[in-house]
Design an enzyme around this catalytic site. Structure first.
Site, PDB file in Angstrom:
ATOM      1  N   HIS A 264     -14.148  18.887  -1.071  1.00 33.03           N
ATOM      2  CA  HIS A 264     -14.500  17.884  -2.080  1.00 33.03           C
ATOM      3  C   HIS A 264     -15.197  16.683  -1.429  1.00 33.03           C
ATOM      4  CE1 HIS A 264     -13.678  15.567  -5.877  1.00 33.03           C
ATOM      5  NE2 HIS A 264     -13.759  14.548  -5.017  1.00 33.03           N
ATOM      6  N   GLU A 265     -14.581  16.126  -0.399  1.00 29.86           N
ATOM      7  CA  GLU A 265     -15.167  14.943   0.235  1.00 29.86           C
ATOM      8  C   GLU A 265     -16.460  15.277   0.979  1.00 29.86           C
ATOM      9  OE1 GLU A 265     -14.067  12.315  -0.794  1.00 29.86           O
ATOM     10  OE2 GLU A 265     -12.071  12.873  -1.481  1.00 29.86           O
ATOM     11  N   HIS A 268     -19.319  14.851  -1.370  1.00 34.71           N
ATOM     12  CA  HIS A 268     -19.760  13.452  -1.442  1.00 34.71           C
ATOM     13  C   HIS A 268     -20.667  13.106  -0.269  1.00 34.71           C
ATOM     14  CE1 HIS A 268     -17.528  11.881  -4.841  1.00 34.71           C
ATOM     15  NE2 HIS A 268     -16.357  12.253  -4.355  1.00 34.71           N
ATOM     16  N   GLU A 294     -19.556  12.211  -8.228  1.00 33.39           N
ATOM     17  CA  GLU A 294     -18.421  13.118  -8.391  1.00 33.39           C
ATOM     18  C   GLU A 294     -18.889  14.540  -8.707  1.00 33.39           C
ATOM     19  OE1 GLU A 294     -15.509  12.564  -7.512  1.00 33.39           O
ATOM     20  OE2 GLU A 294     -15.577  10.401  -7.295  1.00 33.39           O
TER      21      GLU A 294
END
Length: 497
Positions: A264-265, A268, A294
């Site tokens: 997930h990160e 980003h 997001e």
């Protein structure tokens, strides 16, 4: 020098300072000893005041007006940059330097208390610090609302989702609120007819989890000469495009949560890294709001990395890392684990079907807090009531309730809606990418994310803030945000077969 060029010089200095703030923020979360909090609060507040002063300087107002007269000589990127310069100027000049300094110091102090209050499950410990943050956020919201001619909550939302409004969010969330309970019930009913997934046998040593996470980061396209992975109480992505700092947290009885957090990160960080290099220190070269940000993390985590193709790529590496064998380590079991629908207390661990309910709850509560319709005394109870209403469960303590997220305690009100807007955007972008490049699923099965990342670089990352979110999504997918695409994705993944 033209007025526009003078503005470019001013904003270059501004972003160099903001980038320094970003690295200080990362260090505070990942490396700084607890005793450094007071000094760090002073450092960050001082930098915030300097950044505010650069924009609030009356000369900037004059330059903006003069630059408007030069617009005919600007190209498309420069014109978009000028528009973003003015938007940021409006936000900055709505506040005085004293409020900027006070809010920065209060947020750092509150976050430090949160680090103790969360593991202790003690909301009373943090309530005084949060009350001060909330008071200052309300003051800032009222000042910005007067300048932007909107409601106070919408003024906060505009910081994270430029041009967004609570009216639009209410419509989207209202539609989802009608759809989600039915699909949740149907997915759980379907699961009941299948073999229950089992967690792979542990334990999972943290050093091996880290090594596996780094393998996945490299596969996704993360460059370790431009970033690093660390540990924090709440996973996040920070730093700057050329120096990405991401964090996760580990548990030695389950490696899947930290792995999905890392992915997930990384999403980003890949977005930040892909922003147009020529505009690094200008507003137009920054990310286009948090719903798009997001979407990039959720696209990698939920769309790509919970697919069967990714499971077949990742699983042999996980088996090798942890010496895994047996029923818990086959692809069918992992697919059931990654697509299991089960209401839970923790947002960051939620499945795709229940996740929006977590966001809708926080959106309702933070609007009520900003509007004065909910007091901090009533927040823990309102949280439990909302969870019961939306997911049919109530957290047993505040650690798993209103203390679980860092956002409010660092002053970030207006951020939460972008998570679900981002999930919907992710589904729409991934759908468009796979239609444009049919080889993407097969490439992911081989651990090759280049086709997907290349499409995102061309259609999302490389545009920076040149286009509005609506314009960018329409160009990339052929339509503005369409809840039907997200619904179809959920039905396909959780009900088909």
């Amino acid at each position: 020098m033209s007025a526009y060029r003078e503005l470019e010089s001013c904003f270059h200095r501004l972003y160099a300072l903001r980038n320094a703030l970003g690295v200080l923020q990362w260090d505070m979360a990942a490396m700084m000893p607890a005793g450094g909090a007071a000094a760090r609060a002073e450092q960050m507040a001082a930098l915030q005041v300097v950044c505010h002063g650069l924009l609030a300087d009356p000369a900037v107002s004059d330059l903006l007006d003069r630059a408007e007269g030069e617009r005919v000589n600007l190209d498309e990127w420069e014109a978009a940059n000028l528009a973003e310069m003015r938007r940021q100027w409006v936000h900055a000049t709505a506040l005085d330097a004293r409020l900027v300094e006070a809010l920065s110091k209060a947020a750092v102090a509150c976050e430090q208390v949160w680090r103790k209050a969360r593991p202790a499950a003690d909301f009373s410990m943090i309530k005084p610090a949060l009350a001060e943050v909330l008071r200052l956020v309300r003051e800032a919201a009222a000042a910005k609302a007067a300048k932007l001619n909107c409601a106070p909550y919408d003024a906060l939302l505009d910081e994270y989702e430029p041009g967004g409004s609570s009216a639009e969010i209410d419509a989207v969330f209202g539609e989802l609120s009608k759809f989600l309970p039915e699909i949740r019930a149907r997915a759980i009913e379907k699961q009941a007819r299948q073999p229950a997934p089992v967690l792979p046998d542990g334990p999972f040593p943290i050093e091996k989890q880290r090594a596996l996470g780094e393998q996945m980061m490299r596969a996704l396209g993360f460059e370790f000469d431009h970033g690093r992975l660390d540990v924090s109480l709440h996973p996040f992505s920070g730093g700057v495009p050329d120096d990405a700092r991401i964090t996760t947290r580990y548990a030695d009885d389950d490696f899947t949560h930290s792995l999905m957090g890392v992915i997930h990160e990384t999403g980003h960080a890949l977005y930040e890294r892909g922003l147009p290099p020529a505009w690094r220190h200008q507003p137009v070269g920054q990310s286009r709001g948090m719903s798009l940000h997001e979407s990039q993390s959720l696209l990698m985590e939920m769309q790509a990395s919970r697919s069967r193709a990714f499971i077949e790529f990742m699983l042999p590496m996980a088996r090798a890392a942890f010496g895994g064998n047996g029923r818990g380590w086959d692809a069918d079991n992992f697919q059931r684990l990654y697509t299991r629908v089960r209401p839970g207390y923790i947002r960051v661990d939620a499945d795709e079907v229940t996740y929006p309910a977590h966001v809708i709850l926080r959106y309702r509560l933070e609007r009520a807090l900003i509007g004065g319709d909910l007091t901090l005394d009533d927040l823990p109870g309102a949280w439990k009531t909302g969870m019961q209403e939306l997911l049919g469960i109530a957290p047993p303590d505040d650690r798993q309730g209103c203390l679980q997220d860092i956002h409010w305690f660092e002053g970030a009100f207006g951020y939460f809606p972008t998570y679900t807007l981002g999930a919907m955007t992710a589904a729409q972008l991934f759908d468009a990418a796979c239609r444009a490049k049919a080889e993407i699923p097969a490439a992911i099965r081989q651990g090759n994310f280049a086709p997907l990342l290349g499409w995102l670089r061309e259609n999302v990352h490389g545009h920076g803030s040149r286009l509005s979110t609506r314009e960018l999504l329409t160009r990339a997918t052929g339509r503005p945000l369409d809840p039907a695409v997200f619904k179809r994705h959920l039905e396909t993944r959780y009900l088909a077969g």
